[in-house]
Motif scaffolding. Structure first.
Motif, PDB file in Angstrom:
ATOM      1  N   PHE A 266      -2.877   3.481  -4.612  1.00 31.33           N
ATOM      2  CA  PHE A 266      -2.923   3.271  -3.197  1.00 31.33           C
ATOM      3  C   PHE A 266      -1.611   2.647  -2.706  1.00 31.33           C
ATOM      4  O   PHE A 266      -1.164   1.659  -3.032  1.00 31.33           O
TER       5      PHE A 266
ATOM      6  N   THR B 271      -4.238  -3.558  -3.212  1.00 30.98           N
ATOM      7  CA  THR B 271      -5.642  -2.824  -3.506  1.00 30.98           C
ATOM      8  C   THR B 271      -6.417  -3.934  -3.854  1.00 30.98           C
ATOM      9  O   THR B 271      -7.754  -4.150  -3.575  1.00 30.98           O
TER      10      THR B 271
ATOM     11  N   HIS C 173      -7.407   0.626   5.060  1.00 31.21           N
ATOM     12  CA  HIS C 173      -6.765   0.929   3.869  1.00 31.21           C
ATOM     13  C   HIS C 173      -7.107   2.155   3.020  1.00 31.21           C
ATOM     14  O   HIS C 173      -8.352   2.502   3.051  1.00 31.21           O
TER      15      HIS C 173
ATOM     16  N   LYS D 108      -9.723  -5.279  -1.926  1.00 32.14           N
ATOM     17  CA  LYS D 108     -11.039  -5.333  -2.456  1.00 32.14           C
ATOM     18  C   LYS D 108     -11.623  -6.496  -2.085  1.00 32.14           C
ATOM     19  O   LYS D 108     -13.014  -6.616  -2.066  1.00 32.14           O
TER      20      LYS D 108
ATOM     21  N   SER E 266      -7.576   2.777   0.203  1.00 22.59           N
ATOM     22  CA  SER E 266      -8.450   2.424  -1.057  1.00 22.59           C
ATOM     23  C   SER E 266     -10.058   2.300  -0.459  1.00 22.59           C
ATOM     24  O   SER E 266     -10.826   2.527  -1.352  1.00 22.59           O
TER      25      SER E 266
END
Ligand SMILES: Cc1ncc(COP(=O)(O)O)c(C=O)c1O
Length: 378
Positions: free
Chosen positions: A298, A259, A281, A263, A283
């Motif tokens: 996630f 995750t 994904h 990000k 997330s």
């Protein structure tokens, strides 16, 4: 008892010797009890194959231990198999739907259904056909998160639709191992895992798992496994048992790393404008159901779409830590130009399975190559 504790003590009741680490049992056959000889014809059919060891294709001590732990971790009677695919076949054989409604899913599961439709008359449909065709005894098979994208499918939605018409929902939860998600809360009737991935976690064993809602179905599946010949081997079962002890630590770290990596890429996407076209994904999904489904974090796998197949090739060749290989779920991060193993996939897709290395090193490894691609240095 908590997940972490069960993964270490869930088989304490199976201890046969004082060893703290369970021994590796390799015997394929077991001495009969000469003081209590009962012929096969006289055996009580309700006694499970794991209760009295006779021959290792029926059951063996390491598989028995494995099923004790996994049944506790999954919160349901579980049966282990020699691979995820053999587990899938076993489920289709036990539940024998006349019609199977398959979502987009792992490509070999599609091919498995094709074999059964060729030899056994199974009719295979897509999810779009549920309203028109699905009825009592049929099976809906979905996979969430979906391989190779790592995006979630609304499991509860399909569970409701299955139950409304008397069908069952089989969930392939390989990409959402516990403790990230609880499939029973979402309405699944049968849960499948390729244990090769996060349960095994070290890229050194093959295993499959089917979890069902009642002990009797699990017992029948063990009996059928004896004939299918698909029990995991003794050594693999031992390795799996050892892997389970650290499963919580591994899976949580992998999920956090993934995750964080997603990000970072998403936040810095503009810096790789001519390379990175899209990130898939869970997330990044906005739908309400996703957070409700992934209550523990996630999944640890995601995919990126690059601008060209050539960039994909250069990326997988030049990263240092991410190993260019198929499969997923191990402690080491993997990267795969997915066209290498799936002939139907977008040739610009690269799949990443995130391991337990330090997140800063993973970001550096990936980003350094993306930067070189962006600047034309590669
Ligand atoms: C989602 C999913 N299901 C099932 C399988 C099959 O598992 P196995 O390779 O253990 O047979 C895989 C393998 O990659 C998978 O990713």
């Amino acid at each position: 008892m908590s997940f972490a504790t069960q993964s270490i003590h869930g088989d304490d009741e199976c201890n046969r010797v004082p060893d703290v680490a369970p021994p590796i049992n390799v015997s394929t056959t077991y001495r009969f009890d000469n003081d209590n000889l009962v012929t096969a014809a006289e055996l009580d059919p309700s006694i499970g194959v794991d209760e009295q060891l006779v021959y290792a294709r029926e059951s063996h001590p390491n598989a028995v231990r494995l099923e004790h732990v996994i049944s506790k971790l999954l919160g349901a009677p579980s049966v282990v198999y020699s691979s995820g695919l053999s587990a899938y076949f076993a489920a289709l054989i036990r539940f024998k739907p006349k019609k199977l409604f398959q979502a987009a899913c792992y490509h070999s599961c599609v091919e498995a259904a094709e074999i059964l439709s060729r030899i056994g008359g199974l009719k295979v449909y897509t999810l779009d056909d549920i309203d028109a065709e699905c009825g009592p005894g049929d099976l809906i098979h979905i996979e969430s998160p979906l391989n190779p994208y790592g995006e979630c499918v609304d499991v509860s939605h399909y569970a409701e639709r299955a139950h409304k018409v008397g069908a069952k929902l089989l969930l392939d939860a390989t990409l959402a191992p516990p403790p990230l998600s609880n499939p029973w809360d979402l309405g699944a009737d049968i849960v499948m895992h390729s244990g090769t991935k996060y349960f095994g976690g070290h890229s050194d064993l093959l295993c499959g798992i089917i979890a069902v809602k009642d002990v009797e179905t699990a017992r029948l599946m063990r009996n059928e496994r004896l004939v299918l010949g698909t029990i995991p081997a003794s050594l693999e079962s031992f390795l799996m048992l050892r892997s389970l002890r650290t499963m919580e630590l591994r899976v949580r770290r992998q999920a956090e790393n993934c995750t964080a990596l997603v990000k970072y890429l998403n936040d810095h996407k503009a810096e790789f404008g001519s390379v990175l076209k899209h990130i898939h994904h869970g997330s990044l999904q906005q739908e309400e159901f996703v957070k409700k489904q992934m209550t523990g974090g996630f999944g640890p796998l995601f995919s990126i779409i690059l601008n060209s197949p050539d960039q994909c090739v250069k990326l997988v060749k030049n990263v240092k830590l991410f190993q260019h290989a198929t499969s997923l779920g191990g402690v080491e991060s993997l990267i795969e130009w997915r066209a290498m193993s799936d002939s139907h996939i977008d040739k610009k897709l690269v799949r990443l399975s995130v391991g337990v290395e330090h997140i800063d090193d993973l970001i550096d490894d990936l980003v350094s190559v993306l930067k070189r691609l962006e600047s034309g240095d590669l």
